[in-house]
Design a protein around this motif. Structure first.
Motif, mmCIF file in Angstrom:
data_model
loop_
_atom_site.group_PDB
_atom_site.id
_atom_site.type_symbol
_atom_site.label_atom_id
_atom_site.label_comp_id
_atom_site.label_asym_id
_atom_site.label_seq_id
_atom_site.Cartn_x
_atom_site.Cartn_y
_atom_site.Cartn_z
ATOM 1 N N THR A 21 0.833 -1.207 0.000
ATOM 2 C CA THR A 21 0.000 0.000 0.000
ATOM 3 C C THR A 21 0.864 1.251 0.000
ATOM 4 N N ALA A 25 0.913 4.147 -3.041
ATOM 5 C CA ALA A 25 0.101 5.216 -2.434
ATOM 6 C C ALA A 25 -0.416 6.214 -3.462
ATOM 7 N N ILE A 28 -3.297 4.660 -5.520
ATOM 8 C CA ILE A 28 -4.500 4.521 -4.685
ATOM 9 C C ILE A 28 -5.157 5.883 -4.484
ATOM 10 N N ILE A 71 -1.645 7.981 3.371
ATOM 11 C CA ILE A 71 -1.606 6.527 3.175
ATOM 12 C C ILE A 71 -0.253 5.969 3.609
ATOM 13 N N SER A 75 -0.019 3.515 6.710
ATOM 14 C CA SER A 75 0.506 2.176 6.388
ATOM 15 C C SER A 75 1.771 1.895 7.184
ATOM 16 N N ASN A 114 -6.621 -1.001 2.891
ATOM 17 C CA ASN A 114 -6.926 -2.159 2.053
ATOM 18 C C ASN A 114 -8.019 -2.983 2.719
#
Length: 364
Positions: A21, A25, A28, A71, A75, A114
């Protein structure tokens, strides 16, 4: 053995997902921005208010500006949380550290970007909550916070405290009359902040050495208490921020917007050095000196801290009061930490951690 293998596997999968992730980033974030734009375009403009449209636009802009950074930070926190689970599982001390695993799973559930990570976090929570402690070695050994003797305030400290409070709040009057010249403005403000920090240290001269020594000698015990309160604070802030955003129509407070408009070389030291020392001295230290009742102290400290961050930046009375709520929640938890430890360095450290996280998200 089965639970050990389960949590080792769970932690490794979560770490891999979190790292994936972080690496993706930007992709996303772009996907999230496109989804928000599509949602906004699909909403019939004649049926929604102008404030709602503006809120959607602000939210889209915020995701576009900070989405990737947020993110990566969240994360990263998920990686650290699951590393903790991995270490605990390898040591086979799962039941003894049941609380840590619960907190780590909750963090992953709240911060995981996620769906699979969130689902695994729920499964992990169900499993750890279902496990029962039976044997003596399954129960954690709790270390009590050290009891510090209360030091009486002398006349000199009372005078310094009064001067500190008057000087601190005077800035909301004379700041508006500073010249427009940028160099003069920053030189004046920095000189003022240095004076306030000096007064704060002088106010705590008798206790700061003792408190810092206690923090150093009992760092692990204090840190567990601090992190538990900060974690609970962020859990409370999630619904509070959503409600405040819906009520005001703003994705961020005016105070936050004003700070973001300032250069980072000025804001970062202000957030991680000045604020933890000075604001804790005034909104925890000074108030606690005058209010001995624990619950009244927390309430008054929370209200004062909340209003400080909105009363000079928001335009309407409604926004001043509603916008102060998230800051009041933070102030209440900082007061709770201080009232429990009676050690001002613990609330300063807590304030530093909170502002450091916010600064990292803003700068990335």
């Amino acid at each position: 053995m089965k639970k050990k293998i389960f949590f080792i596997t769970l932690a490794i999968i979560q770490i891999v997902i979190a790292i994936y992730t972080m690496v993706n980033a930007d992709t996303i974030t772009q996907k999230n921005v496109e989804e928000l734009q599509q949602t906004q375009e699909s909403m019939p403009t004649e049926l929604i208010q102008e404030e709602t449209q503006q809120m959607m636009q602000d939210m889209t802009q915020m995701v576009e500006d900070r989405g990737a950074a947020s993110i990566r930070v969240t994360s990263g926190i998920c990686v650290l949380a699951n590393i903790a689970i991995l270490i605990i599982s390898i040591k086979n001390t799962i039941l003894r550290n049941k609380g840590t695993i619960i907190v780590s799973c909750v963090l992953t559930l709240l911060l995981g970007a996620n769906d699979i990570a969130m689902l695994l976090a729920i499964i992990g929570l169900i499993v750890i909550l279902a496990l029962k402690r039976v044997n003596p070695e399954d129960f954690p050994v709790k270390k009590q916070l050290p009891v510090l003797e209360k030091i009486e305030t002398n006349k000199r400290e009372v005078i310094i405290g009064i001067v500190l409070a008057v000087a601190y709040f005077s800035q909301f009057i004379w700041k508006d009359y500073l010249p427009e010249n940028e160099k003069i403005y920053y030189v004046t403000i920095i000189a003022f902040y240095l004076i306030i920090i000096t007064l704060s240290i002088l106010f705590w001269k008798k206790t700061i050495k003792r408190d810092f020594k206690a923090l150093k000698e009992n760092f692990g015990t204090y840190l567990k208490h601090i992190l538990a309160n900060i974690g609970l604070m962020y859990l409370c802030l999630l619904p509070v921020n959503i409600i405040v955003m819906a009520m005001t129509g703003n994705a961020s407070s005016a105070n936050q917007q004003n700070l973001e408009a300032l250069p980072s070389w000025f804001v970062v030291p202000l957030a991680i050095i000045y604020a933890p020392i000075v604001e804790e001295t005034i909104f925890r230290g000074l108030i606690h000196k005058g209010i001995k009742n624990k619950y009244l102290f927390i309430i008054v400290s929370a209200i004062c801290f909340g209003l400080l961050h909105t009363i000079n930046s928001e335009v309407t009375l409604f926004n001043i009061i509603v916008g102060a709520i998230p800051y009041a929640v933070m102030g209440g938890f900082l007061a709770r930490i201080y009232s429990k430890t009676e050690n001002i360095t613990t609330s300063m450290l807590s304030h530093f951690i909170m502002n450091a996280l916010a600064s990292i998200i803003t700068l990335l």
